[in-house]
Design an enzyme around this catalytic site. Structure first.
Site, mmCIF file in Angstrom:
data_model
loop_
_atom_site.group_PDB
_atom_site.id
_atom_site.type_symbol
_atom_site.label_atom_id
_atom_site.label_comp_id
_atom_site.label_asym_id
_atom_site.label_seq_id
_atom_site.Cartn_x
_atom_site.Cartn_y
_atom_site.Cartn_z
ATOM 1 N N CYS A 113 0.818 -1.226 0.000
ATOM 2 C CA CYS A 113 0.000 0.000 0.000
ATOM 3 C C CYS A 113 0.849 1.271 0.000
ATOM 4 O O CYS A 113 0.312 2.377 -0.121
ATOM 5 C CB CYS A 113 -0.945 -0.007 1.191
ATOM 6 S SG CYS A 113 -1.850 -1.544 1.303
ATOM 7 N N HIS A 239 -2.991 6.530 3.397
ATOM 8 C CA HIS A 239 -3.538 5.351 2.723
ATOM 9 C C HIS A 239 -4.947 5.100 3.287
ATOM 10 O O HIS A 239 -5.155 5.134 4.507
ATOM 11 C CB HIS A 239 -2.613 4.161 2.972
ATOM 12 C CG HIS A 239 -3.210 2.848 2.604
ATOM 13 N ND1 HIS A 239 -3.887 2.653 1.424
ATOM 14 C CD2 HIS A 239 -3.243 1.657 3.264
ATOM 15 C CE1 HIS A 239 -4.309 1.398 1.375
ATOM 16 N NE2 HIS A 239 -3.943 0.782 2.477
ATOM 17 N N ASN A 269 -10.409 -0.076 0.230
ATOM 18 C CA ASN A 269 -8.955 -0.005 0.356
ATOM 19 C C ASN A 269 -8.346 -0.518 -0.960
ATOM 20 O O ASN A 269 -8.413 -1.706 -1.249
ATOM 21 C CB ASN A 269 -8.559 -0.883 1.554
ATOM 22 C CG ASN A 269 -7.065 -1.023 1.738
ATOM 23 O OD1 ASN A 269 -6.279 -0.747 0.833
ATOM 24 N ND2 ASN A 269 -6.668 -1.482 2.900
HETATM 25 O O1 UT7 Z 1 -4.149 -1.891 3.394
HETATM 26 C C1 UT7 Z 1 -3.305 -2.687 4.144
HETATM 27 C C2 UT7 Z 1 -3.436 -2.357 5.561
HETATM 28 N N1 UT7 Z 1 -4.626 -2.985 6.082
HETATM 29 C C3 UT7 Z 1 -5.240 -2.423 7.111
HETATM 30 O O2 UT7 Z 1 -4.844 -1.396 7.556
HETATM 31 C C4 UT7 Z 1 -6.395 -3.175 7.741
HETATM 32 C C5 UT7 Z 1 -6.358 -3.013 9.246
HETATM 33 N N2 UT7 Z 1 -7.366 -3.765 9.928
HETATM 34 C C6 UT7 Z 1 -8.701 -3.450 9.863
HETATM 35 O O3 UT7 Z 1 -9.087 -2.565 9.154
HETATM 36 C C7 UT7 Z 1 -9.638 -4.182 10.781
HETATM 37 O O4 UT7 Z 1 -8.903 -5.032 11.642
HETATM 38 C C8 UT7 Z 1 -10.747 -5.020 10.056
HETATM 39 C C9 UT7 Z 1 -11.722 -4.082 9.351
HETATM 40 C C10 UT7 Z 1 -10.127 -5.957 9.049
HETATM 41 C C11 UT7 Z 1 -11.527 -5.829 11.089
HETATM 42 O O5 UT7 Z 1 -12.099 -4.942 12.047
HETATM 43 P P1 UT7 Z 1 -11.911 -5.210 13.604
HETATM 44 O O6 UT7 Z 1 -12.602 -4.133 14.284
HETATM 45 O O7 UT7 Z 1 -10.442 -5.389 13.869
HETATM 46 O O8 UT7 Z 1 -12.700 -6.563 13.792
HETATM 47 P P2 UT7 Z 1 -12.221 -7.914 14.503
HETATM 48 O O9 UT7 Z 1 -11.426 -8.719 13.538
HETATM 49 O O10 UT7 Z 1 -11.638 -7.625 15.847
HETATM 50 O O11 UT7 Z 1 -13.598 -8.586 14.749
HETATM 51 C C12 UT7 Z 1 -14.543 -8.090 15.727
HETATM 52 C C13 UT7 Z 1 -15.781 -8.943 15.635
HETATM 53 C C14 UT7 Z 1 -15.478 -10.447 15.668
HETATM 54 O O12 UT7 Z 1 -16.560 -11.069 16.326
HETATM 55 P P3 UT7 Z 1 -16.431 -11.571 17.852
HETATM 56 O O13 UT7 Z 1 -15.267 -12.505 17.836
HETATM 57 O O14 UT7 Z 1 -16.173 -10.324 18.634
HETATM 58 O O15 UT7 Z 1 -17.743 -12.200 18.097
HETATM 59 C C15 UT7 Z 1 -15.486 -10.808 14.208
HETATM 60 O O16 UT7 Z 1 -15.821 -12.160 14.008
HETATM 61 O O17 UT7 Z 1 -16.434 -8.678 14.391
HETATM 62 C C16 UT7 Z 1 -16.554 -9.900 13.656
HETATM 63 N N3 UT7 Z 1 -16.367 -9.591 12.251
HETATM 64 C C17 UT7 Z 1 -17.360 -9.248 11.454
HETATM 65 N N4 UT7 Z 1 -18.673 -9.109 11.671
HETATM 66 C C18 UT7 Z 1 -19.450 -8.734 10.637
HETATM 67 C C19 UT7 Z 1 -15.204 -9.552 11.545
HETATM 68 N N5 UT7 Z 1 -15.447 -9.198 10.271
HETATM 69 C C20 UT7 Z 1 -16.774 -9.001 10.195
HETATM 70 C C21 UT7 Z 1 -17.643 -8.612 9.153
HETATM 71 N N6 UT7 Z 1 -18.953 -8.486 9.422
HETATM 72 N N7 UT7 Z 1 -17.191 -8.358 7.917
#
Ligand code: UT7
Length: 312
Positions: A113, A239, A269
């Site tokens: 990125c 980014h 993204n």
């Molecule tokens: O471009 C390269 C650089 N990339 C980035 O900068 C990405 C950085 N990371 C992120 O943007 C975030 O970590 C994500 C958007 C990918 C994920 O968001 P998060 O707030 O970190 O979610 P999480 O993985 O901690 O998940 C929280 C909860 C989980 O459920 P439980 O375990 O709390 O019950 C996940 O299973 O949200 C759930 N979850 C979803 N729910 C609905 C994860 N993805 C989804 C989804 N829809 N798409």
């Protein structure tokens, strides 16, 4: 003393728009979850368009807006981690499409990125001793072809597109930039060519934490090097990975939120394309005026980052 000067920008995205509602028919998610956790509402996925097509569209716009001719280009660099082909490079194929001179320095580079900013840095250095004055720097991705549409952790944030800029060296100007990487192979990775589909794997949380930390520190270091405050910067273009990353950085720096541009809502993204698409959008809207101080920060797989503080 010398710095890159941006003369023209362009952007090009695939026709097909994919909304969060459409994705929620494929994986268990919702528009509410995606929008509130990422700031993304829709993104573009390529159907008939190749990465080369998108790169060409963005490049033609940048060349036209710069008011130059392709014959005056000496360097053509493409930042991408999702090229149409392993070889020849997208930049090499663009040589023919755009009618660039045969002795143009054309190659792709992969800094995830941060690829566009690595491209600008490299092109600026190469232009020091070329016989023609201009470089074309492009960021292009067709990430949809590397998405596991069953993985809601990744398929909801990424999108396809291209952004481009024509730059030249300004021997009177100065800039500050920094580049870094940590050799990390597990936070975001893609296997690459092979018999199996090669998907993007991402451990979102550590990447999120890395991003907030590195963007804040990179901005502080660039400001210190330049000897100015954030208030003296007109626009910050990070980014466009996730709106919450930018919100956290704004809070940590006690910045004005309106200084930090965001457009991930309709692009998602787009990795190496996100910063040049943002610059092209700002440029086209008239928001970027000559002499403005602009700060860009890219970050991603690697964990790699790049920052640039310069005058538009
Ligand atoms: O471009 C390269 C650089 N990339 C980035 O900068 C990405 C950085 N990371 C992120 O943007 C975030 O970590 C994500 C958007 C990918 C994920 O968001 P998060 O707030 O970190 O979610 P999480 O993985 O901690 O998940 C929280 C909860 C989980 O459920 P439980 O375990 O709390 O019950 C996940 O299973 O949200 C759930 N979850 C979803 N729910 C609905 C994860 N993805 C989804 C989804 N829809 N798409």
């Amino acid at each position: 003393m010398s710095a890159p000067r941006f003369l023209g920008t362009g952007r090009c995205v695939p026709d097909r728009v994919v909304t969060n509602d459409e994705l929620s028919e494929i994986v268990e998610t919702s528009d509410e979850w995606i929008y509130s956790r990422t700031g993304v509402h829709s993104r573009h996925f390529a159907t008939h368009e190749s990465g080369l097509d998108l790169a060409e569209g963005a490049a033609r716009q940048a060349i036209e807006r710069a008011g130059i001719s392709p014959e005056d280009i000496a360097v053509c660099l493409v930042g991408t981690c999702s090229p149409d082909r392993a070889s020849p490079s997208t930049a090499c194929r663009l040589q023919l499409r755009l009618g660039l001179p045969e002795d143009t320095i054309c190659y792709d580079l992969n800094a995830a990125c941060a690829g566009f900013l690595y491209g600008v840095r490299t092109a600026h250095a190469l232009l020091a001793d070329t016989s023609r004055p201009y470089a074309l720097v492009i960021g292009v991705e067709v990430l949809s072809r590397m998405l596991d549409m069953q993985d809601r952790n990744t398929c909801i944030i990424f999108g396809d597109g291209a952004g481009a800029a024509v730059i030249r060296r300004d021997e009177e100007a100065s800039w500050k930039c920094e580049f870094g990487t940590r050799g990390n192979e597990t936070a975001i990775w893609v296997q690459g060519p092979g018999p199996e589909p090669s998907f993007i794997h991402m451990d979102g949380k550590p990447v999120f934490r890395f991003a907030i930390d590195v963007v804040e520190k990179c901005i502080r270091r660039l400001l210190a090097a330049e000897g100015c405050t954030l208030d003296e910067v007109d626009l910050v273009v990070c980014h466009q990975a996730n709106a919450r990353i930018i919100d956290h950085v704004v809070k940590k720096l006690r910045a004005r939120p309106e200084q930090f541009f965001k457009n991930m809502e309709t692009y998602g993204n787009t990795s190496a394309a996100s910063i040049p698409i943002a610059l092209a959008e700002l440029d086209a809207s008239g928001a970027l005026k000559p002499g403005m101080r602009v700060l860009c920060v890219g970050f991603g797989s690697g964990l790699t980052w790049a920052g640039m503080l310069f005058r538009w």
